[in-house]
Design an enzyme around this catalytic site. Structure first.
Site, PDB file in Angstrom:
ATOM      1  NE  ARG A  94      -3.732   1.048   2.040  1.00 30.28           N
ATOM      2  CZ  ARG A  94      -4.926   1.515   2.413  1.00 30.28           C
ATOM      3  NH1 ARG A  94      -5.016   2.506   3.256  1.00 30.28           N
ATOM      4  NH2 ARG A  94      -6.024   0.968   1.960  1.00 30.28           N
TER       5      ARG A  94
ATOM      6  CG  HIS B 281      -8.309   0.647  -3.127  1.00 30.44           C
ATOM      7  ND1 HIS B 281      -7.596  -0.396  -2.571  1.00 30.44           N
ATOM      8  CD2 HIS B 281      -8.884   1.304  -2.082  1.00 30.44           C
ATOM      9  CE1 HIS B 281      -7.742  -0.363  -1.254  1.00 30.44           C
ATOM     10  NE2 HIS B 281      -8.514   0.652  -0.934  1.00 30.44           N
TER      11      HIS B 281
ATOM     12  CD  GLN C  69     -12.718  -0.428  -0.726  1.00 32.00           C
ATOM     13  OE1 GLN C  69     -11.864  -0.164   0.094  1.00 32.00           O
ATOM     14  NE2 GLN C  69     -13.943  -0.815  -0.363  1.00 32.00           N
TER      15      GLN C  69
ATOM     16  CG  ASP D 227     -12.890   7.534  -1.510  1.00 33.37           C
ATOM     17  OD1 ASP D 227     -12.789   7.493  -0.270  1.00 33.37           O
ATOM     18  OD2 ASP D 227     -11.943   7.285  -2.280  1.00 33.37           O
TER      19      ASP D 227
ATOM     20  CB  CYS E  93     -13.839   2.649   0.040  1.00 34.51           C
ATOM     21  SG  CYS E  93     -13.464   4.387  -0.221  1.00 34.51           S
TER      22      CYS E  93
ATOM     23  NE  ARG F 177     -10.781  -3.636   0.962  1.00 28.43           N
ATOM     24  CZ  ARG F 177      -9.811  -2.800   1.345  1.00 28.43           C
ATOM     25  NH1 ARG F 177     -10.079  -1.795   2.150  1.00 28.43           N
ATOM     26  NH2 ARG F 177      -8.574  -2.936   0.900  1.00 28.43           N
TER      27      ARG F 177
HETATM   28  N1   CP Z   1     -10.886   1.448   2.309  1.00 24.82           N
HETATM   29  C1   CP Z   1      -9.634   1.284   2.792  1.00 24.82           C
HETATM   30  O1   CP Z   1      -8.673   1.080   2.040  1.00 24.82           O
HETATM   31  O2   CP Z   1      -9.569   1.293   4.154  1.00 24.82           O
HETATM   32  P1   CP Z   1      -8.230   1.470   5.004  1.00 24.82           P
HETATM   33  O3   CP Z   1      -7.608   2.793   4.598  1.00 24.82           O
HETATM   34  O4   CP Z   1      -8.673   1.454   6.439  1.00 24.82           O
HETATM   35  O5   CP Z   1      -7.313   0.328   4.685  1.00 24.82           O
END
Ligand code: CP
Length: 349
Positions: A116, A143, A146, A239, A281, A326
């Site tokens: 990430r 992403h 997601q 978002d 998300c 997730r």
């Molecule tokens: N939606 C998402 O990626 O959540 P986090 O930032 O908590 O990993």
């Protein structure tokens, strides 16, 4: 029957990286959505599924995370693997050591790598040089860990995907918008990106989606006309307006204010209540119970940003089911690409 499979691939996913929606065919994406729902069933019924027994997984995070980190850690453990979290200050990546050199070392010790961070080129470099499956836990561009859980949530609610309409409200150029635009076009869902003209998705992402839509039959609509964009939606998705690291809050808040998801907007869909859900998300700025929320309230007098507290706490909202998914979706991605499972082919159903 066994003879039929002799000499054929034993797992079409084995050893592959998932770096974007474009890492998969539409059929493969649908397979992972269904596999994620299957793994959720196994977990809920305490049925063991230790497909990664003895494997080591590296979890590289340049940015903070609640859901992605928790999903990778708990999924890895439930699959029988050992996850090791490496935050931005824990390893040399990008500071004292290149992506290539880091990838070569991690690939020699770990069986799979999650990343990430900011640059898509970093996750691509890790995949190129590590020799093990790499999974994109979010970059500036995509992403995918997601959207597979998002579409699992849609399927759980509606029983199918094809023909449904998902409308994304907000910044049409961000990673979640890119991923939803492409993912929905792959599985035959109509996708509306409702965004100020300044934040329209890039030509590259629209072109990918349009090409997919020619095959899947989905309708693609990019518009700043809110009434037109939300009409007939089954899923309203939004978002955050201001992502981690962005500085131009005032400009973005003013630009995106008209695109807030509120009850009036939900009603504008014209969709019956039992055919309409809200997804986010997460994390969401729906009140002032965060430092960001407090700051924005003090500076701009806004108590709610991309979604009102009323919608967030309403029966439309499936954001917490989506958040839980997730885990199951990420588990499916790890198990399929690293688990030596017997998946000789996948086909659209
Ligand atoms: N939606 C998402 O990626 O959540 P986090 O930032 O908590 O990993």
């Amino acid at each position: 029957m066994v003879q039929e499979f002799l000499g054929k691939e034993e797992n079409v996913f084995q050893g592959r990286s998932i770096l974007a929606e474009t890492s998969m065919t539409p059929a493969e994406m649908e397979y992972l959505i269904d596999f994620g729902l299957h793994l959720k069933y196994l977990r809920k019924h305490n049925i063991p599924h230790r497909y990664l027994e003895g494997k080591n997984i590296a979890l590289l995070f340049e940015k903070g995370s609640t859901r992605t980190r928790s999903s990778f850690v708990t999924s890895a453990v439930e699959l029988g693997a050992h996850p090791d979290y490496m935050g931005v200050n824990d390893i040399h990546l990008g500071n004292k050591e290149s992506v290539e050199d880091t990838a070569r070392i991690l690939g020699s010790m770990f069986d799979g790598i999650e990343f990430r961070g900011f640059k898509q080129s970093t996750v691509e470099g890790l995949a190129k040089f590590s020799g093990v499956p790499v999974w994109n836990g979010l970059t500036d561009e995509w992403h995918p860990t997601q959207t597979i859980p998002d579409l699992m949530t849609v399927k759980e609610n509606f029983g199918h995907l094809k023909g449904l309409t998902l409308t994304y409200m907000g910044d049409g150029r961000n990673n979640v918008a890119n991923s939803l635009l492409v993912a929905c076009s792959m599985v035959g869902m109509n996708v509306h990106i409702v965004t100020p003209k300044e934040l329209n998705p890039s030509e590259k992402h629209v072109a990918i989606a349009k090409k997919n839509a020619e095959v899947s039959g989905s309708e693609i609509l990019i518009t700043d006309d809110i009434d037109k964009g939300v009409k007939g939606s089954n899923v309203i998705y939004t978002d955050v307006w201001v992502s981690m690291g962005e500085k131009n809050w005032e400009e973005r808040v003013n630009l995106l204010k008209p695109y807030q998801v509120n009850m009036e907007l939900m009603k504008k869909t014209g969709t019956p209540d039992d055919q309409l859900i809200f997804l986010h998300c997460l994390p969401a700025f729906h009140d002032t119970n965060t430092t960001y929320g407090e700051d924005v309230y003090e500076k701009y007098g806004i108590k709610e940003m991309e979604v009102t507290d009323e919608v967030f706490r309403s029966d439309y909202c499936r954001a917490f089911e989506e958040g839980e998914n997730r885990k199951h979706g990420i588990k499916a991605i790890m198990a399929a690409t690293l688990g030596n499972l017997f998946i000789p082919s996948v086909a659209l159903h």
